[in-house]
Design an enzyme around this catalytic site. Structure first.
Site, PDB file in Angstrom:
ATOM      1  N   TYR A 144       0.839  -1.190   0.000  1.00 44.34           N
ATOM      2  CA  TYR A 144       0.000   0.000   0.000  1.00 44.34           C
ATOM      3  C   TYR A 144       0.886   1.258   0.000  1.00 44.34           C
ATOM      4  O   TYR A 144       0.651   2.195  -0.773  1.00 44.34           O
ATOM      5  CB  TYR A 144      -0.936  -0.005   1.210  1.00 44.34           C
ATOM      6  CG  TYR A 144      -1.876   1.164   1.240  1.00 44.34           C
ATOM      7  CD1 TYR A 144      -3.060   1.157   0.506  1.00 44.34           C
ATOM      8  CD2 TYR A 144      -1.585   2.298   1.997  1.00 44.34           C
ATOM      9  CE1 TYR A 144      -3.927   2.239   0.523  1.00 44.34           C
ATOM     10  CE2 TYR A 144      -2.442   3.375   2.026  1.00 44.34           C
ATOM     11  CZ  TYR A 144      -3.604   3.342   1.288  1.00 44.34           C
ATOM     12  OH  TYR A 144      -4.450   4.422   1.314  1.00 44.34           O
ATOM     13  N   HIS A 188       1.676   4.341  -3.319  1.00 43.91           N
ATOM     14  CA  HIS A 188       1.551   5.796  -3.190  1.00 43.91           C
ATOM     15  C   HIS A 188       2.859   6.520  -3.518  1.00 43.91           C
ATOM     16  O   HIS A 188       2.980   7.721  -3.289  1.00 43.91           O
ATOM     17  CB  HIS A 188       1.065   6.153  -1.776  1.00 43.91           C
ATOM     18  CG  HIS A 188      -0.375   5.834  -1.586  1.00 43.91           C
ATOM     19  ND1 HIS A 188      -0.820   4.566  -1.299  1.00 43.91           N
ATOM     20  CD2 HIS A 188      -1.487   6.611  -1.677  1.00 43.91           C
ATOM     21  CE1 HIS A 188      -2.136   4.576  -1.210  1.00 43.91           C
ATOM     22  NE2 HIS A 188      -2.567   5.798  -1.437  1.00 43.91           N
ATOM     23  N   TYR A 204      -4.078  17.252   1.653  1.00 40.06           N
ATOM     24  CA  TYR A 204      -4.512  15.867   1.872  1.00 40.06           C
ATOM     25  C   TYR A 204      -3.319  15.006   2.268  1.00 40.06           C
ATOM     26  O   TYR A 204      -2.294  15.002   1.586  1.00 40.06           O
ATOM     27  CB  TYR A 204      -5.154  15.342   0.584  1.00 40.06           C
ATOM     28  CG  TYR A 204      -5.761  13.967   0.640  1.00 40.06           C
ATOM     29  CD1 TYR A 204      -6.226  13.408   1.814  1.00 40.06           C
ATOM     30  CD2 TYR A 204      -5.871  13.221  -0.519  1.00 40.06           C
ATOM     31  CE1 TYR A 204      -6.797  12.138   1.833  1.00 40.06           C
ATOM     32  CE2 TYR A 204      -6.449  11.952  -0.515  1.00 40.06           C
ATOM     33  CZ  TYR A 204      -6.908  11.421   0.667  1.00 40.06           C
ATOM     34  OH  TYR A 204      -7.469  10.168   0.689  1.00 40.06           O
ATOM     35  N   TRP A 254      -8.601   4.013  -9.849  1.00 40.67           N
ATOM     36  CA  TRP A 254      -7.807   3.949  -8.619  1.00 40.67           C
ATOM     37  C   TRP A 254      -8.497   3.059  -7.576  1.00 40.67           C
ATOM     38  O   TRP A 254      -7.860   2.207  -6.962  1.00 40.67           O
ATOM     39  CB  TRP A 254      -7.586   5.354  -8.067  1.00 40.67           C
ATOM     40  CG  TRP A 254      -6.763   5.385  -6.814  1.00 40.67           C
ATOM     41  CD1 TRP A 254      -7.223   5.387  -5.522  1.00 40.67           C
ATOM     42  CD2 TRP A 254      -5.343   5.412  -6.711  1.00 40.67           C
ATOM     43  NE1 TRP A 254      -6.176   5.417  -4.639  1.00 40.67           N
ATOM     44  CE2 TRP A 254      -5.009   5.437  -5.346  1.00 40.67           C
ATOM     45  CE3 TRP A 254      -4.319   5.432  -7.657  1.00 40.67           C
ATOM     46  CZ2 TRP A 254      -3.688   5.466  -4.894  1.00 40.67           C
ATOM     47  CZ3 TRP A 254      -3.005   5.469  -7.196  1.00 40.67           C
ATOM     48  CH2 TRP A 254      -2.706   5.486  -5.839  1.00 40.67           C
TER      49      TRP A 254
END
Length: 106
Positions: free
Chosen positions: A18, A22, A41, A76
């Site tokens: 994960y 990113h 964000y 996504w």
């Protein structure tokens, strides 16, 4: 500006992958987030898979709806769905609800 914090749960055995997904996030996804009103964000991931998200936006529901309407978000989400599991008995798509802010030092 609305400050939003939410929790999700990444499968602990998939936490490293994960993180890697990113680095970097797709350029068209970043553009869509900005255009939809997602600002400042951040995602924070604990070793056990607890994920904390934070963003600032004029209107969170409008920003979520704007992202849900994009093709890049659909791609996504399809790519990322297998990383998540229930948190507190709620499916990941239902669990992304804002926490109540109880203190803020500006």
């Amino acid at each position: 500006m609305q400050r939003v914090c939410f929790l999700l749960k990444v499968r602990a055995e998939k936490a490293e992958e994960y993180r890697e997904r990113h680095q970097p996030v797709w350029a068209d996804m970043l553009a869509a987030l900005s255009e939809a009103g997602w600002h400042n964000y951040s995602l924070f991931l604990r070793e056990d898979g607890l994920l904390v998200g934070y963003l600032e936006t004029p209107d969170f529901e409008r920003a979520r709806a704007a992202m849900e309407a994009t093709e890049v978000n659909a791609r996504w989400q399809k790519e990322m769905a297998h990383f998540f599991e229930e948190l507190d008995g709620q499916a990941p798509d239902a669990a992304m609800r804002p926490l109540t802010e109880v203190f803020h030092l500006a």
